[in-house]
Design a protein around this motif. Sequence first.
Motif, PDB file in Angstrom:
ATOM      1  N   PRO A  22      -5.750  16.397  11.556  1.00 49.73           N
ATOM      2  CA  PRO A  22      -4.390  16.462  11.027  1.00 49.73           C
ATOM      3  C   PRO A  22      -3.593  15.200  11.373  1.00 49.73           C
ATOM      4  N   ILE A  23      -2.647  14.898  10.506  1.00 51.18           N
ATOM      5  CA  ILE A  23      -1.799  13.717  10.667  1.00 51.18           C
ATOM      6  C   ILE A  23      -0.449  14.154  11.221  1.00 51.18           C
ATOM      7  N   ASN A  24       0.018  13.446  12.225  1.00 55.09           N
ATOM      8  CA  ASN A  24       1.379  13.651  12.708  1.00 55.09           C
ATOM      9  C   ASN A  24       2.277  12.796  11.822  1.00 55.09           C
ATOM     10  N   ILE A  25       3.018  13.414  10.937  1.00 60.27           N
ATOM     11  CA  ILE A  25       3.825  12.688   9.953  1.00 60.27           C
ATOM     12  C   ILE A  25       4.866  11.813  10.635  1.00 60.27           C
ATOM     13  N   ASN A  26       5.442  12.280  11.711  1.00 62.52           N
ATOM     14  CA  ASN A  26       6.453  11.503  12.420  1.00 62.52           C
ATOM     15  C   ASN A  26       5.833  10.225  12.991  1.00 62.52           C
ATOM     16  N   HIS A  27       4.628  10.335  13.534  1.00 64.34           N
ATOM     17  CA  HIS A  27       3.922   9.167  14.082  1.00 64.34           C
ATOM     18  C   HIS A  27       3.583   8.181  12.958  1.00 64.34           C
ATOM     19  N   TYR A  28       3.135   8.708  11.820  1.00 65.80           N
ATOM     20  CA  TYR A  28       2.801   7.879  10.668  1.00 65.80           C
ATOM     21  C   TYR A  28       4.036   7.115  10.177  1.00 65.80           C
ATOM     22  N   ALA A  29       5.156   7.808  10.043  1.00 62.58           N
ATOM     23  CA  ALA A  29       6.396   7.181   9.565  1.00 62.58           C
ATOM     24  C   ALA A  29       6.879   6.123  10.550  1.00 62.58           C
ATOM     25  N   THR A  30       6.705   6.390  11.839  1.00 63.93           N
ATOM     26  CA  THR A  30       7.101   5.414  12.856  1.00 63.93           C
ATOM     27  C   THR A  30       6.275   4.146  12.731  1.00 63.93           C
ATOM     28  N   LYS A  31       4.966   4.304  12.561  1.00 65.78           N
ATOM     29  CA  LYS A  31       4.103   3.125  12.396  1.00 65.78           C
ATOM     30  C   LYS A  31       4.470   2.339  11.147  1.00 65.78           C
ATOM     31  N   LYS A  32       4.792   3.041  10.078  1.00 62.87           N
ATOM     32  CA  LYS A  32       5.193   2.388   8.830  1.00 62.87           C
ATOM     33  C   LYS A  32       6.478   1.589   9.035  1.00 62.87           C
ATOM     34  N   SER A  33       7.434   2.170   9.730  1.00 62.90           N
ATOM     35  CA  SER A  33       8.699   1.480   9.975  1.00 62.90           C
ATOM     36  C   SER A  33       8.512   0.260  10.876  1.00 62.90           C
ATOM     37  N   VAL A  34       7.618   0.365  11.861  1.00 66.31           N
ATOM     38  CA  VAL A  34       7.348  -0.782  12.735  1.00 66.31           C
ATOM     39  C   VAL A  34       6.713  -1.914  11.934  1.00 66.31           C
ATOM     40  N   ALA A  35       5.791  -1.585  11.028  1.00 68.29           N
ATOM     41  CA  ALA A  35       5.166  -2.616  10.185  1.00 68.29           C
ATOM     42  C   ALA A  35       6.210  -3.290   9.299  1.00 68.29           C
ATOM     43  N   GLU A  36       7.118  -2.510   8.728  1.00 69.84           N
ATOM     44  CA  GLU A  36       8.195  -3.087   7.920  1.00 69.84           C
ATOM     45  C   GLU A  36       9.082  -3.988   8.764  1.00 69.84           C
ATOM     46  N   SER A  37       9.338  -3.582   9.983  1.00 68.80           N
ATOM     47  CA  SER A  37      10.167  -4.393  10.883  1.00 68.80           C
ATOM     48  C   SER A  37       9.519  -5.733  11.172  1.00 68.80           C
ATOM     49  N   MET A  38       8.204  -5.737  11.368  1.00 66.55           N
ATOM     50  CA  MET A  38       7.501  -6.997  11.629  1.00 66.55           C
ATOM     51  C   MET A  38       7.587  -7.933  10.429  1.00 66.55           C
ATOM     52  N   LEU A  39       7.458  -7.381   9.222  1.00 67.62           N
ATOM     53  CA  LEU A  39       7.600  -8.201   8.026  1.00 67.62           C
ATOM     54  C   LEU A  39       9.033  -8.716   7.896  1.00 67.62           C
ATOM     55  N   ASP A  40       9.981  -7.892   8.265  1.00 67.32           N
ATOM     56  CA  ASP A  40      11.385  -8.297   8.224  1.00 67.32           C
ATOM     57  C   ASP A  40      11.641  -9.449   9.194  1.00 67.32           C
ATOM     58  N   VAL A  41      11.033  -9.388  10.370  1.00 65.05           N
ATOM     59  CA  VAL A  41      11.188 -10.463  11.357  1.00 65.05           C
ATOM     60  C   VAL A  41      10.585 -11.759  10.829  1.00 65.05           C
ATOM     61  N   ALA A  42       9.427 -11.672  10.181  1.00 64.35           N
ATOM     62  CA  ALA A  42       8.787 -12.869   9.633  1.00 64.35           C
ATOM     63  C   ALA A  42       9.670 -13.508   8.557  1.00 64.35           C
ATOM     64  N   LEU A  43      10.221 -12.704   7.661  1.00 65.66           N
ATOM     65  CA  LEU A  43      11.101 -13.234   6.624  1.00 65.66           C
ATOM     66  C   LEU A  43      12.388 -13.779   7.240  1.00 65.66           C
ATOM     67  N   PHE A  44      12.895 -13.106   8.263  1.00 64.33           N
ATOM     68  CA  PHE A  44      14.098 -13.571   8.954  1.00 64.33           C
ATOM     69  C   PHE A  44      13.877 -14.964   9.531  1.00 64.33           C
ATOM     70  N   MET A  45      12.734 -15.162  10.186  1.00 65.47           N
ATOM     71  CA  MET A  45      12.430 -16.476  10.771  1.00 65.47           C
ATOM     72  C   MET A  45      12.296 -17.542   9.693  1.00 65.47           C
ATOM     73  N   ALA A  46      11.679 -17.198   8.569  1.00 64.04           N
ATOM     74  CA  ALA A  46      11.548 -18.161   7.469  1.00 64.04           C
ATOM     75  C   ALA A  46      12.921 -18.530   6.920  1.00 64.04           C
ATOM     76  N   ASN A  47      13.809 -17.543   6.778  1.00 67.96           N
ATOM     77  CA  ASN A  47      15.154 -17.827   6.278  1.00 67.96           C
ATOM     78  C   ASN A  47      15.966 -18.660   7.255  1.00 67.96           C
ATOM     79  N   VAL A  48      15.809 -18.429   8.540  1.00 69.53           N
ATOM     80  CA  VAL A  48      16.512 -19.240   9.536  1.00 69.53           C
ATOM     81  C   VAL A  48      16.047 -20.693   9.433  1.00 69.53           C
TER      82      VAL A  48
END
Length: 143
Positions: A22-48
Motif C-alpha cells: 500500500p501507498i501512504n498518500i501523504n508520504h507520496y504527496a510530500t515527496k512530490k512537493s519536495v521534488a517541485e521545490s528542488m526544481l523551483d530552487v534551480a529555476l530561482f538560481m538561474a533567474n538570479v
Amino acid sequence: MASEGEIINLQGGNPGSRRDNPININHYATKKSVAESMLDVALFMANVTQLKAVLEQGPSFQYYATLAALISISLFFQVVIGILLIIMVRINLNDVSKQLRLNVLNNTATALIFITVILNIFITAFGVQKTGLYPTRNFRRPY
C-alpha cells in the motif's frame, strides 16, 4: 474514510506481492512537493544569475527594464510557490477536512508555476547578452 496516518491501498492485485504494498498518500504527496521545490530552487538560481547579468549590463542594454521587470516578477512568483509548497507539505493529505484547502493550494501553485514558465519563455526570448565577466585573451608573442 481513512484516519490520520492510515495507509490506503490504491493498487489492486495480490496483497502478498512486494510490488503491491500500500501507498501512504501523504508520504507520496510530500515527496512530490519536495521534488517541485528542488526544481523551483534551480529555476530561482538561474533567474538570479540572469538578473545579475542584466544589472551588470546596465540601462544602456536595449531590454534592460523589460528583462529586469520580468525576472523580478518571476522571482517573486517562485518565492510564493516555495511558500505554498512548504505549507502543502506540512498539511496531512489523509485528513479529509483539510483536503479542500490542499486542493486550493495545489491549484494556486500550479497556476503560478504555469505563469512562471510563460514569464521565463519571454525572458529567454528577450535574451541576456554576454556579461563580459570573462575577458578576451590577447595572444601576443613576446619579441
